[in-house]
Design a protein around this motif. Sequence first.
Motif, PDB file in Angstrom:
ATOM      1  N   ASN A   1     -31.040 -53.523 -13.271  1.00 57.69           N
ATOM      2  CA  ASN A   1     -31.425 -52.175 -12.866  1.00 57.69           C
ATOM      3  C   ASN A   1     -31.839 -51.414 -14.124  1.00 57.69           C
ATOM      4  O   ASN A   1     -31.009 -50.915 -14.870  1.00 57.69           O
ATOM      5  CB  ASN A   1     -30.266 -51.484 -12.154  1.00 57.69           C
TER       6      ASN A   1
ATOM      7  N   SER B   1     -33.081 -48.620 -14.567  1.00 55.22           N
ATOM      8  CA  SER B   1     -32.789 -47.188 -14.710  1.00 55.22           C
ATOM      9  C   SER B   1     -31.354 -46.955 -15.183  1.00 55.22           C
ATOM     10  O   SER B   1     -30.983 -45.832 -15.470  1.00 55.22           O
ATOM     11  CB  SER B   1     -33.103 -46.420 -13.424  1.00 55.22           C
ATOM     12  N   GLN B   2     -30.556 -48.026 -15.284  1.00 52.99           N
ATOM     13  CA  GLN B   2     -29.216 -47.867 -15.860  1.00 52.99           C
ATOM     14  C   GLN B   2     -29.226 -48.417 -17.283  1.00 52.99           C
ATOM     15  O   GLN B   2     -28.701 -49.501 -17.552  1.00 52.99           O
ATOM     16  CB  GLN B   2     -28.183 -48.609 -15.001  1.00 52.99           C
TER      17      GLN B   2
HETATM   18  C1  LIG Z   1     -30.430 -48.388 -10.045  1.00 53.23           C
HETATM   19  O1  LIG Z   1     -29.647 -47.363 -10.606  1.00 53.23           O
HETATM   20  C2  LIG Z   1     -29.994 -46.064 -10.154  1.00 53.23           C
HETATM   21  C3  LIG Z   1     -29.207 -45.052 -10.979  1.00 53.23           C
HETATM   22  O2  LIG Z   1     -27.833 -45.368 -10.984  1.00 53.23           O
HETATM   23  C4  LIG Z   1     -29.710 -45.982  -8.656  1.00 53.23           C
HETATM   24  O3  LIG Z   1     -30.048 -44.713  -8.157  1.00 53.23           O
HETATM   25  C5  LIG Z   1     -30.541 -47.057  -7.939  1.00 53.23           C
HETATM   26  O4  LIG Z   1     -30.236 -47.080  -6.570  1.00 53.23           O
HETATM   27  C6  LIG Z   1     -30.262 -48.438  -8.530  1.00 53.23           C
HETATM   28  N1  LIG Z   1     -31.191 -49.416  -7.943  1.00 53.23           N
HETATM   29  C7  LIG Z   1     -30.756 -50.519  -7.341  1.00 53.23           C
HETATM   30  C8  LIG Z   1     -31.820 -51.420  -6.833  1.00 53.23           C
HETATM   31  O5  LIG Z   1     -29.566 -50.808  -7.237  1.00 53.23           O
END
Ligand SMILES: *[C@@H]1O[C@H](CO)[C@@H](O)[C@H](O)[C@H]1NC(C)=O
Length: 330
Positions: free
Chosen positions: A273, A275-276
Amino acid sequence: MMDFLFARLCLALQLVHENVLRVLEGRCRPRRSREKLLVLFPSASGAVQPFLWKDQPLPDRLLLYPPPFGFKGLKGKVENLLTLLPAANPDVGPEEASEKCRRCVVVGNGGVLKGLELGQHIDRFHTIIRLNSGPLGKHTGDVGNRTSIRMSYPEGTPLHWADTDPHSVFVAVIYKGVDLSWISAMIRKLGVSFWDWFFFWQRVPREIPLDPSRFRLLNPDVIRQTALDFLKYPKPRWRLWGWDQNVPTLGMTALSLASLLCDEVSLAGFGYNLSQQGAPLHYYDNLPMRLMQQEKMHNVDKETQFLHRLVREGVISDLTGGIHCSFCSS
Ligand SMILES: *[C@@H]1O[C@H](CO)[C@@H](O)[C@H](O)[C@H]1NC(C)=O
Ligand SMILES: *[C@@H]1O[C@H](CO)[C@@H](O)[C@H](O)[C@H]1NC(C)=O
């Protein structure tokens, strides 16, 4: 606040464990993952040999592309290597032939595995495929202690072999010509000379303490099919500084292999992920996720979309929910 976080963590652990038990205790249907995969990708050939063997001639098709898609320019070298490998084994997997439906798990190295304590459940799968140097040792509580297949290329292989499972086989994945020399040296127990290290981008092991009968050579057709038929990448093109984001990751390749060897395929420890950024990249070290953004050889977004589709369509199951969390509460 701490109590609240702790309660949420326990709930998440419980959901993950329940999901894994559902997979392990549900009905196992013969050939299910492969058949469902071919329904989604009807142009893909159904009959791909997972491995190459001593007693089978090298198909000409494999000389069309250079590694990892074929062995162009390396015919003599591959044929020499084939003489060191075992003869075709109709039971292509690591263990004795059995009537049993094979449930397999590909254990990725993703940080999502950290702290989930899935080890005991992972060990209940029939075939456990591990990638590169993904360690066991003090991580067995999270990732288990059995290894049916360890799949790797020279630079990714553990410097000190730590699998204790007597059924382990090593599957060599060839990315460049010199990898063939390395795997030959490993089978013949010749070690690797200092000079040879010059050709690798990272230190490589000098020995793999397995009997020659426990080495396998991955058929490059598995990688070619993954790239062209499943990920729909363009025909391989070589750029000045390496392949142009059209080489499937080892994890994708392992999934393809598992669909050939197993009846039902599950993944654990998959999913980046991006975005993390600060989340752990691997279950065994402290590298952060953001390093993945520097990835040049693999197309991580494309693979993630593909895996997401397979999980949604029920071709494979995602035990740890990093790709598509079917068991997470909304
Ligand atoms: C990835 O992390 C973000 C922020 O924590 C979250 O909103 C998102 O749902 C995550 N994506 C997946 C595919 O798990
Ligand atoms: C894994 O752990 C179990 C339980 O401690 C033990 O019985 C088994 O022999 C171990 N297997 C391997 C391959 O180390």
